[in-house]
Design an enzyme around this catalytic site. Structure first.
Site, PDB file in Angstrom:
ATOM      1  CE1 TYR A 359      53.328  14.486 -22.402  1.00 26.34           C
ATOM      2  CE2 TYR A 359      52.756  14.807 -24.712  1.00 26.34           C
ATOM      3  CZ  TYR A 359      53.601  14.294 -23.748  1.00 26.34           C
ATOM      4  OH  TYR A 359      54.713  13.604 -24.125  1.00 26.34           O
ATOM      5  CB  CYS A 360      54.320  18.793 -22.963  1.00 29.36           C
ATOM      6  SG  CYS A 360      55.939  19.475 -23.403  1.00 29.36           S
ATOM      7  CG  LEU A 361      55.037  23.856 -24.579  1.00 33.09           C
ATOM      8  CD1 LEU A 361      55.965  22.651 -24.643  1.00 33.09           C
ATOM      9  CD2 LEU A 361      55.107  24.626 -25.895  1.00 33.09           C
ATOM     10  N   GLY A 363      49.997  21.545 -20.494  1.00 35.18           N
ATOM     11  CA  GLY A 363      49.815  21.557 -19.048  1.00 35.18           C
ATOM     12  C   GLY A 363      50.191  22.895 -18.441  1.00 35.18           C
ATOM     13  CG  LEU A 387      49.002  14.371 -18.332  1.00 31.73           C
ATOM     14  CD1 LEU A 387      48.318  13.816 -19.565  1.00 31.73           C
ATOM     15  CD2 LEU A 387      48.982  13.367 -17.195  1.00 31.73           C
TER      16      LEU A 387
END
Length: 628
Positions: A359-361, A363, A387
Site C-alpha cells: 500500500y502506497c510507499l 507498494g 494499492l
C-alpha cells in the site's frame, strides 16, 4: 601522482547508491614515498590547488545545514529559495512578455464588465445567473445564503479574482512547467486565505447560525480553538474516544507477532476457516503511517475480511524511527522489511509462494523487491498487488510541487539536524494540497460554527502519524521522485540496476479516482513498465477512503479490466471511458483474482514456526505500533 592514488584509495571505500561498499582495484603504491601536504591529502587536490578550497569543508557545510534546519522550523520545511526562484522565473518572463500583459489587462476588463452588471442587478433585486462558476470540488459558496446580496457579489468577486490570477500565472512563455505550477499553486493558496467564506462578517452561513444560537456557536468555537492549542502544545492524541484505541477498537484482529527485528514486527493473523488458500498474503503497508489503515474497526478491516475469506494473512508493522535510526536507508527497508518477512513466512508456511500486497510507499518498496527477486531468479511471489502505489513518478500529482533540487536539499538539511522527518512537517505539505477541505473548511466548521468533528476510526488512524528516517527519505525523494530511477531502469539494488520488466508474477494495481497523493493515472503506468499480465482496478474515493472500501459500503463503485502481456496498450482516459463501472466494493473482485492465482486449499498453518526460529512472541498488534 601520489595525491591521485590517495583519492582513488578513498573513493574505493565509498558506499555505492545502494548503501553497500564494493571493493575496486587499487593501484599498488610507488616504491619511493613522496611527502604529501595534509591539506592536499584531505581534499584530494593537486599541489597548489588548496587556495581554491577551504580546509574545513565539513565545518562550512555543517554551518549551512544548521542554518537551513533552523529556518525549516519556521517555514514548515519549505525551501524559501525554491519559492523565490519560481516567483522570479514567472515575474521576469512575464515582464518580458508585453503580449501576455496586454492579454491579462484585456481579460480583467472583459470579466469585470459582467461582474459590474451582476452587482448592479443584485442591488436592484434582480436574480441573474452567476457570471463565474467555482471549480467542481469547490463547495464554499454552495449554500442558499451565498445567493443573496451582498454575499453573492462577494463570492463572485472572489471567483473573478481567482480566475484572473489563474490566467496570470499560467501559459507565460519561457517559464518552466514545475515553477509555473508552483506559482499558480502559491497564488491559489494566498487567495484561499482571504476567501470571504473564512470570515465572520462575510459568511452568511456563520451569521445565520450565530443569530439562531445567540452566539453560542462562537463560544463553542473558542473552546475548540483552545483545545487545539493545548493539543498542539502537549502532543495529546486527536481522538480521545477509547473505542478507537489501538488494540481495542482498531488493529484488533486476533493474531500473533511471529518475528521482530530492529525495523519490523511481522504479524500472523489467526485463521477463522477450516481450510485456507495455499498461498498466504503478505501486506506491506506504508511506513509514513501506522499499518492498521488496513485493520481498522472490525466492520471495515481488510485484514479481518481477508481472513474470513480463507486467506492466511501476514502484515508488516514498521517501527516508528527516532534519531538513532537516521542511517536506515531504502536498502534496509527492503532487506529487513520485505525480504525478512518473506523468509519468516516461508518458515511458517513452507513450500508455498506468497501473494505480495503493498500500500502506497509499501507498494513501491514491494515492486522494488519483486524486481530484484526476479533478477536473481527468486520465484517466491505468486502475485503482486499495488494499492495506490506508484512506480513511475513523472506525473506524481501536486505533491511534485514540493519536489525539486532546492526543496529536496533543504529538506535533507532539516532532517540532517533531527535525524528524521517529523510528522507535523509531513502533515503540513499534505494539508496544503487540500487546504480548502483540510484547513479552511475545518476552521470555519470548528471555530466559527462551533461544530465538533465526529470521531471515527479513519480519523484515529490519521492522527497516529510516524516519522521517516533521514537516509531513507533522502533516498526515496532523490532516487524516485526527483530522478525517477525506478521507471528508467536505473534504480540499483545491491549495486546493480533492477527493471520492473523482469517481474513475471501477475500484477493487480488499484488506483482511486480522487487520489491526490498517488493519482490513478500515475498508478496505471505499471501497465507499460511491466512484461506480465496486469489487472487494473479504479475504485471510487480518495487515497485512504478509496482503499478502505469494505463490502456493503454505500456509494462505492469500481472499474476493472485485465491487460494480457501481449495485448496492445490502452491509454488511461480511453480505459476509463470503455471499462464498465460496477457498484460495490473492489475488495471482492480482487479477492477473486487472488483465488484465481492460487493453487487450492490446505489446512490452516500453525501460528509461527518455533522449530525454525519463529515462535509467537506477542499478541497482535505487537509493540512497534504502540510506539509514540
Amino acid at each position: 601522482m601520489n595525491e591521485i592514488r590517495t583519492s582513488r584509495r578513498q573513493s574505493a571505500a565509498e558506499p555505492q547508491p545502494d548503501g553497500i561498499t564494493h571493493p575496486v582495484p587499487v593501484a599498488p603504491p610507488v616504491a619511493a614515498p613522496i611527502h604529501v601536504n595534509p591539506v592536499h591529502q584531505m581534499l584530494a587536490l593537486p599541489m597548489g590547488a588548496e587556495q581554491f578550497r577551504t580546509p574545513f569543508p565539513i565545518f562550512t557545510e555543517s554551518t549551512d545545514r544548521l542554518m537551513h534546519a533552523v529556518q525549516g522550523r519556521y517555514t514548515n520545511a519549505l525551501s524559501p529559495a525554491s519559492l523565490l526562484l519560481a516567483y522570479l522565473d514567472w515575474l521576469v518572463h512575464l515582464a518580458n512578455s508585453p503580449g501576455k500583459v496586454g492579454e491579462m489587462a484585456q481579460n480583467a476588463m472583459s470579466k469585470a464588465l459582467p461582474l459590474a452588471r451582476f452587482t448592479v442587478d443584485s442591488l436592484m433585486g434582480r436574480t441573474d445567473p452567476d457570471p463565474f462558476a467555482p471549480l467542481a470540488q469547490d463547495s464554499r459558496f454552495a449554500s442558499e445564503g451565498w445567493q443573496k446580496f451582498p454575499y453573492n457579489v462577494m463570492s463572485q468577486a472572489f471567483l473573478y479574482t481567482e480566475q484572473w490570477w489563474h490566467y496570470a500565472t499560467t501559459n507565460v512563455r519561457g517559464v518552466g512547467k514545475h515553477r509555473q505550477n508552483v506559482v499558480e499553486f502559491t497564488a491559489r493558496q494566498l487567495l484561499d486565505m482571504v476567501s470571504p467564506a473564512n470570515f465572520f462578517l462575510t459568511n452568511p452561513d456563520v451569521i445565520k447560525v450565530t443569530t439562531e444560537q445567540n452566539g453560542q456557536n462562537l463560544v463553542r468555537g473558542l473552546q475548540n480553538l483552545s483545545d487545539d492549542i493545548m493539543r498542539n502544545l502537549t502532543g495529546r492524541d486527536y481522538v480521545k474516544d477509547e473505542k478507537f484505541q489501538v488494540g481495542k477498537g482498531v488493529a484488533c484482529t486476533p493474531g500473533k507477532v511471529v518475528f521482530r527485528n530492529k525495523l519490523i514486527e511481522l504479524i500472523q493473523y489467526t485463521p477463522t476457516t477450516d481450510s485456507v488458500h495455499a498461498e498466504p498474503i503478505l501486506i506491506v503497508p506504508a511506513w509514513i503511517m501506522k499499518y492498521y489503515i488496513l485493520d481498522l474497526s472490525p466492520a471495515n478491516s481488510m485484514v479481518k475480511w481477508l481472513v474470513s475469506q480463507g486467506h492466511t494473512v501476514f502484515v508488516i508493522s514498521w517501527k516508528n524511527p527516532g534519531a538513532e535510526d537516521r542511517d536506515m536507508g531504502m536498502a534496509d527497508y527492503r532487506r529487513l522489511g520485505v525480504m525478512a518477512a518473506l523468509d519468516a513466512i516461508n518458515a511458517v508456511v513452507p513450500g508455498q509462494k506468497v501473494h505480495g500486497a503493498g500500500y502506497c510507499l509499501g507498494g513501491t518498496l514491494l515492486s522494488i523487491a519483486a524486481a530484484a527477486m526476479a533478477r536473481e531468479g527468486d520465484e517466491r511471489l505468486a502475485s503482486v498487488t499495488l494499492l495506490a502505489a506508484q512506480t513511475d513518478f513523472e506525473d506524481a500529482g501536486e505533491i511534485m510541487l514540493f519536489i525539486d533540487e532546492s526543496q529536496v536539499t533543504y529538506l535533507e538539511d532539516v532532517m540532517w539536524d533531527q535525524g528524521y522527518l517529523d510528522t507535523k512537517q509531513m502533515a503540513g505539505a499534505f494539508q496544503m494540497l487540500r487546504s480548502n477541505d483540510l484547513v479552511w473548511s475545518r476552521m470555519i466548521r470548528q471555530y466559527l460554527l462551533g461544530e465538533t468533528d465526529t470521531a471515527n476510526d479513519l480519523m484515529a488512524w490519521n492522527s497516529d502519524a510516524t516519522r521517516l528516517p533521514y537516509k531513507m527519505h533522502t533516498e526515496y525523494l532523490r532516487r524516485l521522485f526527483l530522478n525517477n530511477m525506478l521507471s528508467k531502469g536505473r534504480y540499483t539494488v545491491e549495486g546493480r540496476p533492477i527493471a520492473l520488466t523482469d517481474i513475471r508474477a501477475p500484477i493487480c494495481a488499484v488506483g482511486t479516482t480522487k487520489d491526490h497523493v498517488a493519482p490513478w493515472k500515475s498508478v496505471y503506468k505499471i501497465g507499460i513498465l511491466s512484461d506480465t499480465d496486469v489487472t487494473f482496478i479504479l475504485a471510487s474515493g480518495g487515497h485512504n477512503a478509496g482503499i478502505v472500501s469494505e463490502p456493503g459500503h454505500k456509494g462505492r463503485s469500481y472499474q476493472i479490466a485485465t491487460r494480457a502481456d501481449a495485448d496492445k496498450y490502452v491509454d488511461p482516459d480511453t480505459w476509463a471511458m470503455v471499462t464498465p463501472k460496477q457498484q460495490g466494493s473492489w475488495w471482492e473482485p480482487w479477492q477473486q483474482w487472488l483465488v484465481a492465482n492460487s493453487s487450492g486449499q490446505i489446512t490452516p498453518p500453525k501460528m509461527g514456526a518455533p522449530e525454525a526460529g519463529y515462535p509467537p512472541i506477542a499478541d497482535a498488534p505487537g509493540l512497534y505500533v504502540l510506539m509514540p
